[in-house]
Motif scaffolding. Structure first.
Motif, short mmCIF file in Angstrom:
data_model
loop_
_atom_site.label_atom_id
_atom_site.label_comp_id
_atom_site.label_asym_id
_atom_site.label_seq_id
_atom_site.Cartn_x
_atom_site.Cartn_y
_atom_site.Cartn_z
N GLU A 14 0.82 -1.21 0.00
CA GLU A 14 0.00 0.00 0.00
C GLU A 14 0.86 1.26 0.00
O GLU A 14 2.03 1.23 0.35
CB GLU A 14 -0.92 0.00 1.21
N ILE A 15 0.23 2.36 -0.38
CA ILE A 15 0.90 3.65 -0.38
C ILE A 15 1.06 4.09 1.07
O ILE A 15 0.10 4.10 1.84
CB ILE A 15 0.09 4.69 -1.18
N GLN A 16 2.27 4.45 1.44
CA GLN A 16 2.54 4.88 2.80
C GLN A 16 1.99 6.27 3.05
O GLN A 16 1.81 7.07 2.13
CB GLN A 16 4.05 4.87 3.06
N SER A 17 1.76 6.57 4.29
CA SER A 17 1.25 7.88 4.69
C SER A 17 2.30 8.97 4.40
O SER A 17 3.49 8.75 4.61
CB SER A 17 0.94 7.87 6.18
N PRO A 18 1.85 10.13 3.95
CA PRO A 18 2.78 11.24 3.71
C PRO A 18 3.13 12.00 4.99
O PRO A 18 3.83 13.01 4.94
CB PRO A 18 2.01 12.13 2.74
N CYS A 19 2.66 11.52 6.14
CA CYS A 19 2.89 12.20 7.41
C CYS A 19 4.38 12.39 7.67
O CYS A 19 5.17 11.46 7.50
CB CYS A 19 2.26 11.41 8.55
N VAL A 20 4.76 13.61 8.05
CA VAL A 20 6.16 13.91 8.39
C VAL A 20 6.30 14.28 9.86
O VAL A 20 7.31 14.82 10.29
CB VAL A 20 6.72 15.04 7.49
N LYS A 21 5.24 13.99 10.63
CA LYS A 21 5.21 14.21 12.08
C LYS A 21 5.39 15.68 12.48
O LYS A 21 6.01 16.00 13.47
CB LYS A 21 6.22 13.31 12.78
N LEU A 22 4.87 16.57 11.64
CA LEU A 22 4.79 18.01 11.95
C LEU A 22 3.31 18.38 11.86
O LEU A 22 2.89 19.12 10.98
CB LEU A 22 5.61 18.83 10.96
N CYS A 23 2.53 17.84 12.76
CA CYS A 23 1.08 17.92 12.66
C CYS A 23 0.52 19.20 13.28
O CYS A 23 0.35 19.29 14.48
CB CYS A 23 0.46 16.71 13.34
N VAL A 24 0.27 20.17 12.42
CA VAL A 24 -0.35 21.43 12.82
C VAL A 24 -1.34 21.78 11.72
O VAL A 24 -0.96 21.88 10.56
CB VAL A 24 0.69 22.56 12.97
N VAL A 25 -2.59 21.98 12.09
CA VAL A 25 -3.61 22.31 11.09
C VAL A 25 -3.67 23.82 10.93
O VAL A 25 -3.83 24.56 11.89
CB VAL A 25 -4.99 21.75 11.50
N HIS A 26 -3.50 24.26 9.69
CA HIS A 26 -3.56 25.68 9.37
C HIS A 26 -4.98 26.18 9.65
O HIS A 26 -5.95 25.57 9.18
CB HIS A 26 -3.20 25.91 7.90
N PRO A 27 -5.14 27.28 10.41
CA PRO A 27 -6.47 27.72 10.83
C PRO A 27 -7.38 28.17 9.70
O PRO A 27 -8.59 28.07 9.81
CB PRO A 27 -6.19 28.88 11.79
N GLU A 28 -6.84 28.65 8.61
CA GLU A 28 -7.67 29.11 7.50
C GLU A 28 -7.80 28.07 6.40
O GLU A 28 -8.89 27.80 5.92
CB GLU A 28 -7.09 30.41 6.93
N ALA A 29 -6.69 27.47 5.99
CA ALA A 29 -6.73 26.50 4.90
C ALA A 29 -7.28 25.15 5.36
O ALA A 29 -7.72 24.36 4.53
CB ALA A 29 -5.32 26.32 4.32
N ARG A 30 -7.23 24.88 6.68
CA ARG A 30 -7.73 23.63 7.28
C ARG A 30 -7.02 22.39 6.73
O ARG A 30 -7.63 21.35 6.53
CB ARG A 30 -9.25 23.49 7.11
N ILE A 31 -5.72 22.55 6.44
CA ILE A 31 -4.90 21.41 6.05
C ILE A 31 -3.67 21.35 6.95
O ILE A 31 -3.28 22.36 7.53
CB ILE A 31 -4.46 21.47 4.56
#
Length: 88
Positions: A14-31
């Motif tokens: 399977e395709i691995q997760s693109p997570c780079v362990k810098l998990c912060v959600v942008h308040p406006e873009a919501r990504i």
């Protein structure tokens, strides 16, 4: 390095997760500012089909431009204050 007999157990197609362990959600873009996935995509990732994951992976590089550049934080405020003081 020799292959370990259990290596095949842990290998996935399977395709691995693109997570780079810098998990912060942008308040406006919501990504996520680390991997550029939406909260919904992050939540559903483990249940997504390989095709759906591939589609998300293709879209990620274009999402970086959705995030606004930081204005400089403390360093910018210090510089702005210094400029104001020299103009006075």
């Amino acid at each position: 390095m020799a292959d370990h007999p259990t290596d095949k157990i842990w290998m996935r197609q399977e395709i691995q997760s693109p997570c780079v362990k810098l998990c912060v959600v942008h308040p406006e873009a919501r990504i996520c500012t680390g991997c550029y996935r939406s909260i919904d995509e992050i939540t559903r990732w483990s249940k997504m089909s390989p095709e759906a994951r591939a589609t998300v992976m293709e879209e990620l590089p274009d999402r970086a431009s959705l995030l606004k550049k930081r204005r400089g934080g403390r360093a910018a405020r210090i510089q702005q204050n210094a400029q104001k003081n020299t103009q006075s």
